[in-house]
Design an enzyme around this catalytic site. Sequence first.
Site, PDB file in Angstrom:
ATOM      1  CG  HIS A  68      -1.794  -1.214   1.326  1.00  0.00           C
ATOM      2  ND1 HIS A  68      -1.337  -2.457   1.691  1.00  0.00           N
ATOM      3  CD2 HIS A  68      -3.117  -1.352   1.070  1.00  0.00           C
ATOM      4  CE1 HIS A  68      -2.350  -3.316   1.671  1.00  0.00           C
ATOM      5  NE2 HIS A  68      -3.439  -2.679   1.298  1.00  0.00           N
ATOM      6  CG  HIS A 119      -5.995   1.351  -0.668  1.00  0.00           C
ATOM      7  ND1 HIS A 119      -5.893   1.695   0.656  1.00  0.00           N
ATOM      8  CD2 HIS A 119      -6.260   0.024  -0.697  1.00  0.00           C
ATOM      9  CE1 HIS A 119      -6.111   0.619   1.402  1.00  0.00           C
ATOM     10  NE2 HIS A 119      -6.332  -0.406   0.610  1.00  0.00           N
TER      11      HIS A 119
END
Length: 686
Positions: free
Chosen positions: A43, A278
């Site tokens: 991430h 993300h």
Amino acid sequence: MSDTDRQAPEDADASTAEDLELLAINTIRAVSMDAVEQANSGHPGTPMALAPLAYLLFTRHLVHDPGDTSWPDRDRFVLSAGHASMLQYSLLHLTGYDLSLDDLKEFRQLHSRTPGHPENFLTEGVEVTTGPLGQGFGNAVGLALAERLLAARFNRPGHEIVDHRTWVIASDGDLMEGVQAEAASLAGHLGLEKLIVFYDDNKVTLDGPAAMSFSEDVGTRYAAYGWRVLGVEDVNDLDTLDAGMKEAASPDSRPTLVRVRSVIGYGAPTKANSHKAHGSPLGADEVAGAKQALGWPFTDPFTVPEEVRRHMDQSERGAAASQDWQRRLVAYREACPDLAEEFERRMDGRLPEGWDEGLPSFDTGAQIATRRASGQVINAIAPRMPELISGSADLSSSNSSPITGAGAIERDAFSGRNVNYGVREHAMGAALNGMTAHGGLRPFGATFLVFTDYLRPAMRLSAIMSLPVVYVMTHDSIGLGEDGTTHQPVEHLAMSRATPNLHVLRPADAREVAGAWRHALARSEGPTLLALTRQNVPVLDGTDMDLVSRGAYVVAPEDSVNGEDDPDVVLLATGSEVHLAVEAVEILAEQDVTARAVSMPSWELFEDQDDDYLDDVLPEGVPVLSVEAASSFGWSRWADDHIAIDEFGVSAPAADLFEEFGFTPEAVAAAALELLEDSEERQERP
Ligand SMILES: Cc1ncc(C[n+]2csc(CCOP(=O)(O)OP(=O)(O)O)c2C)c(N)n1
Ligand SMILES: [Mg+2]
């Protein structure tokens, strides 16, 4: 790329303090992107976004010492948004913890110290394992509560030996989770003023814009919980952010939420401000574009400029802080030697001398619910074990959980020993983890066994983190009676037993309750669940507190207690069904069948015994009937047939229910005979 493009790490030449700060922040971003690219997984977006926040926190506000990660009065830092793990790893590395650049290069690889989400048992400086959103937040409430409890016990005028903050980074997901709402409400109620949560208001979640599912006014909600709410409109505005951190750390009677606006994937040319930043690698082009946009002057991945390393290293500041505290501890020892000794014992996790002396004894034949026996045991241990902290999710009288005479833990009155968690099982579980991870306390939490479901994610994390939390789960079967289907646990024991490192103990009677508690509190390496009855059960002739730790043992008939003669059949029971098995042994004896009743308070403890012991208790070739008023799931590991409940219960008086579901001595005896016949038949077959 020509050689002139590639600058040596020491050549970044940040000429002003601002340049150096920006270079440091961009180092966090670059290393985070690089590690995710290298792992081809992870991430990147939130580490890139929150680099300024983490930089300021770790270099100016967090009181920590990279050289001493277990110093008791350090600030606690929790990355509740555990998916942003590269943010934490980058900071640990850059500020001087025992986490090398090679460790960062091993991000998410087998046996590395940089797993996908932070694990407190793998990486120095990680206080709690995070990743399941909301849990870290709940842990932080427990950490902050532990600080208040210990301060109330150990601080003396002029000797503030316990005085630290708990800092949290939480994401939209954290702030959406139910456990967060419970924990925040509790923290506001208790006025945990040294708890500071940065809410990363990036308006993006995994699936897309947060607005798809999240539109409330978080600040107003937190104000309503009784929190101080601050805001920083741009995480890159270091001066405002720094002022926000200072204000957050200033005294107030409330916990503080600092809402910080950030841009996920900051700098990434096409993916910034999008869920695309993300949870997956940005890709080589996007990384190159981001580095260019950020003005990052290096082309080699994992470049850490020397000046950044020097600038961010917290070893000196950290050592000064921890040594200052050590000096204060010396003064404290002089002023309050007994307290100091007690403080150190507790922070080392050593049990007090004689803590398990004076456990109550129970007369054979007495009728006592195991929850009530548990209450007696708790109160026998409590005076000898001051670190024991009780709590219940609004069921304390039903759970028999209070430490009597010790008072409630309340806002501004943290010297009590009973936490009223309210109807917040999940936050209770998460707070228990935080309090235990803090050190110095041995908290237990109580509710109904059926509500294991409401705190299971936290219980699982107790097991993952090897935290010796005790879960006191009463009303453990249809034996609770009239409350009916919804309240009668069926599958919960199976689920709990399937959880690695969780010890599940279901004592047969009051005597076994004492043994079960002794095991739970002696255990330092993981959680224990005690499954206790609402209804009375007899104290049995053959039960033995000391044998609980062996997991299973023979309780009847008396002459086979030493396991000399093999029986015809074994009745393997737990908890409130053990007395039925004992009575069935007598019924079967009248029919010339030698049956043996075995109490099995714990599968896990029995599994730990050597083969000889297992064979003594459950002799090879002897058919075994399990008797437990719960799901048969898993029992085939031990038994050939089962008296179990593989459907939901119903509302009725307990005695009627036991009859209805086949839990009577007669039914057990009949099932045993049937099993015996079946197995004889099987043996006769060629
Ligand atoms: C309890 C739980 N549910 C789901 C997930 C999977 N997950 C990881 S991050 C995330 C949401 C991401 O949004 P946010 O929390 O705002 O983090 P950001 O992308 O802004 O860093 C989800 C659903 C999880 N880790 N924990
Ligand atoms: Mg978000």
